[in-house]
Design a protein around this motif. Structure first.
Motif, PDB file in Angstrom:
ATOM      1  N   PRO A  13      15.172  -9.104 -12.066  1.00 19.14           N
ATOM      2  CA  PRO A  13      15.647  -9.382 -13.426  1.00 19.14           C
ATOM      3  C   PRO A  13      15.545 -10.869 -13.776  1.00 19.14           C
ATOM      4  N   ALA A  14      15.287 -11.102 -15.042  1.00 18.05           N
ATOM      5  CA  ALA A  14      15.053 -12.467 -15.529  1.00 18.05           C
ATOM      6  C   ALA A  14      16.202 -13.416 -15.226  1.00 18.05           C
ATOM      7  N   ASN A  15      17.430 -12.918 -15.164  1.00 15.18           N
ATOM      8  CA  ASN A  15      18.590 -13.804 -14.989  1.00 15.18           C
ATOM      9  C   ASN A  15      18.936 -14.073 -13.525  1.00 15.18           C
ATOM     10  N   THR A  16      18.116 -13.599 -12.593  1.00  9.53           N
ATOM     11  CA  THR A  16      18.376 -13.829 -11.170  1.00  9.53           C
ATOM     12  C   THR A  16      17.931 -15.242 -10.799  1.00  9.53           C
ATOM     13  N   GLY A  17      18.765 -15.925 -10.041  1.00  7.24           N
ATOM     14  CA  GLY A  17      18.443 -17.298  -9.632  1.00  7.24           C
ATOM     15  C   GLY A  17      17.427 -17.346  -8.510  1.00  7.24           C
ATOM     16  N   THR A  18      17.455 -18.420  -7.768  1.00  8.73           N
ATOM     17  CA  THR A  18      16.463 -18.639  -6.718  1.00  8.73           C
ATOM     18  C   THR A  18      16.871 -18.040  -5.373  1.00  8.73           C
ATOM     19  N   GLU A  19      18.040 -17.407  -5.301  1.00  8.20           N
ATOM     20  CA  GLU A  19      18.492 -16.861  -4.017  1.00  8.20           C
ATOM     21  C   GLU A  19      17.493 -15.865  -3.433  1.00  8.20           C
ATOM     22  N   PHE A  20      16.899 -15.045  -4.290  1.00 10.76           N
ATOM     23  CA  PHE A  20      15.935 -14.067  -3.783  1.00 10.76           C
ATOM     24  C   PHE A  20      14.719 -14.752  -3.173  1.00 10.76           C
ATOM     25  N   THR A  21      14.142 -15.714  -3.878  1.00 11.48           N
ATOM     26  CA  THR A  21      12.955 -16.381  -3.343  1.00 11.48           C
ATOM     27  C   THR A  21      13.297 -17.198  -2.097  1.00 11.48           C
ATOM     28  N   ASP A  22      14.507 -17.748  -2.037  1.00 13.13           N
ATOM     29  CA  ASP A  22      14.934 -18.451  -0.815  1.00 13.13           C
ATOM     30  C   ASP A  22      14.951 -17.484   0.368  1.00 13.13           C
ATOM     31  N   ARG A  23      15.498 -16.295   0.161  1.00 14.14           N
ATOM     32  CA  ARG A  23      15.560 -15.278   1.217  1.00 14.14           C
ATOM     33  C   ARG A  23      14.156 -14.814   1.591  1.00 14.14           C
ATOM     34  N   MET A  24      13.299 -14.607   0.589  1.00 12.60           N
ATOM     35  CA  MET A  24      11.928 -14.183   0.843  1.00 12.60           C
ATOM     36  C   MET A  24      11.200 -15.222   1.702  1.00 12.60           C
ATOM     37  N   ASN A  25      11.375 -16.484   1.380  1.00 15.99           N
ATOM     38  CA  ASN A  25      10.719 -17.543   2.147  1.00 15.99           C
ATOM     39  C   ASN A  25      11.262 -17.623   3.572  1.00 15.99           C
ATOM     40  N   TYR A  26      12.552 -17.373   3.752  1.00 14.77           N
ATOM     41  CA  TYR A  26      13.125 -17.313   5.101  1.00 14.77           C
ATOM     42  C   TYR A  26      12.406 -16.236   5.911  1.00 14.77           C
ATOM     43  N   ASN A  27      12.262 -15.058   5.305  1.00 19.83           N
ATOM     44  CA  ASN A  27      11.596 -13.953   5.997  1.00 19.83           C
ATOM     45  C   ASN A  27      10.135 -14.275   6.292  1.00 19.83           C
ATOM     46  N   ARG A  28       9.441 -14.860   5.341  1.00 16.04           N
ATOM     47  CA  ARG A  28       8.030 -15.210   5.547  1.00 16.04           C
ATOM     48  C   ARG A  28       7.888 -16.190   6.709  1.00 16.04           C
ATOM     49  N   ASN A  29       8.753 -17.182   6.761  1.00 16.44           N
ATOM     50  CA  ASN A  29       8.683 -18.147   7.867  1.00 16.44           C
ATOM     51  C   ASN A  29       9.009 -17.484   9.199  1.00 16.44           C
ATOM     52  N   PHE A  30       9.930 -16.541   9.204  1.00 19.42           N
ATOM     53  CA  PHE A  30      10.300 -15.844  10.435  1.00 19.42           C
ATOM     54  C   PHE A  30       9.134 -15.015  10.972  1.00 19.42           C
ATOM     55  N   ILE A  31       8.490 -14.222  10.112  1.00 16.72           N
ATOM     56  CA  ILE A  31       7.428 -13.323  10.608  1.00 16.72           C
ATOM     57  C   ILE A  31       6.188 -14.077  11.072  1.00 16.72           C
ATOM     58  N   LYS A  32       5.965 -15.270  10.558  1.00 16.83           N
ATOM     59  CA  LYS A  32       4.771 -16.030  10.942  1.00 16.83           C
ATOM     60  C   LYS A  32       4.751 -16.364  12.428  1.00 16.83           C
ATOM     61  N   ASN A  33       5.895 -16.308  13.084  1.00 13.43           N
ATOM     62  CA  ASN A  33       5.974 -16.631  14.508  1.00 13.43           C
ATOM     63  C   ASN A  33       5.937 -15.399  15.405  1.00 13.43           C
ATOM     64  N   ASP A  64       1.167  -1.202  16.171  1.00 15.56           N
ATOM     65  CA  ASP A  64       2.162  -1.625  17.162  1.00 15.56           C
ATOM     66  C   ASP A  64       2.759  -2.982  16.791  1.00 15.56           C
ATOM     67  N   ALA A  65       1.903  -3.926  16.383  1.00 12.12           N
ATOM     68  CA  ALA A  65       2.389  -5.248  15.986  1.00 12.12           C
ATOM     69  C   ALA A  65       3.334  -5.134  14.791  1.00 12.12           C
ATOM     70  N   LEU A  66       2.976  -4.295  13.824  1.00 18.08           N
ATOM     71  CA  LEU A  66       3.832  -4.113  12.647  1.00 18.08           C
ATOM     72  C   LEU A  66       5.162  -3.488  13.039  1.00 18.08           C
ATOM     73  N   ASN A  67       5.137  -2.471  13.871  1.00 15.66           N
ATOM     74  CA  ASN A  67       6.390  -1.830  14.299  1.00 15.66           C
ATOM     75  C   ASN A  67       7.278  -2.789  15.075  1.00 15.66           C
ATOM     76  N   ASN A  68       6.676  -3.606  15.942  1.00 13.15           N
ATOM     77  CA  ASN A  68       7.439  -4.609  16.681  1.00 13.15           C
ATOM     78  C   ASN A  68       8.034  -5.648  15.734  1.00 13.15           C
ATOM     79  N   ALA A  69       7.279  -6.014  14.712  1.00 16.98           N
ATOM     80  CA  ALA A  69       7.768  -6.984  13.728  1.00 16.98           C
ATOM     81  C   ALA A  69       8.951  -6.417  12.947  1.00 16.98           C
ATOM     82  N   LYS A  70       8.852  -5.155  12.551  1.00 14.48           N
ATOM     83  CA  LYS A  70       9.968  -4.520  11.834  1.00 14.48           C
ATOM     84  C   LYS A  70      11.242  -4.576  12.674  1.00 14.48           C
ATOM     85  N   ALA A  71      11.121  -4.270  13.958  1.00 10.34           N
ATOM     86  CA  ALA A  71      12.284  -4.302  14.851  1.00 10.34           C
ATOM     87  C   ALA A  71      12.825  -5.722  14.984  1.00 10.34           C
ATOM     88  N   ALA A  72      11.934  -6.699  15.094  1.00 14.41           N
ATOM     89  CA  ALA A  72      12.366  -8.096  15.222  1.00 14.41           C
ATOM     90  C   ALA A  72      13.068  -8.565  13.956  1.00 14.41           C
TER      91      ALA A  72
END
Length: 105
Positions: A13-33, A64-72
């Motif tokens: 929704p248009a009125n949502t702040g940056t919390e969602f993108t902050d969380r998304m970026n946290y997840n993106r940085n986590f999976i890269k490793n 297998d890599a995707l399933n392991n990532a989901k668990a992590a």
């Protein structure tokens, strides 16, 4: 084995702040490793109602890599006390998720 393409589409929704993108970026940085991660891309646009539409695409070496990532990721969510379903509900974010295999050309 074929690469696995993990795709999430979020309508925020248009009125949502940056919390969602902050969380998304946290997840993106986590999976890269994680083992088997190849790359990820994020696309965004604004729809006719002013909502932000975000498409995230993560490419994994195989199922297998995707399933392991989901668990992590789930273990990390538990470690940090994060409930993604509650977050999506709180901000009225709609999500679609699908997994594709890389097409043979």
């Amino acid at each position: 084995m074929m690469n696995q393409i993990f795709i999430d589409k979020f309508i925020i929704p248009a009125n949502t702040g940056t919390e969602f993108t902050d969380r998304m970026n946290y997840n993106r940085n986590f999976i890269k490793n994680l083992e088997g991660f190849i790359n990820d891309t994020v696309y965004k646009r604004t729809d006719e109602a002013g909502n932000q539409v975000i498409l995230t695409i993560a490419v994994w070496q195989n199922a297998d890599a995707l399933n392991n990532a989901k668990a992590a990721v789930q273990a990390e969510y538990q470690r940090i006390g994060f409930n993604p379903a509650a977050l999506l509900a709180k901000w009225d974010i709609k999500m679609e998720r699908d997994i594709f295999e890389e097409a043979i050309s």
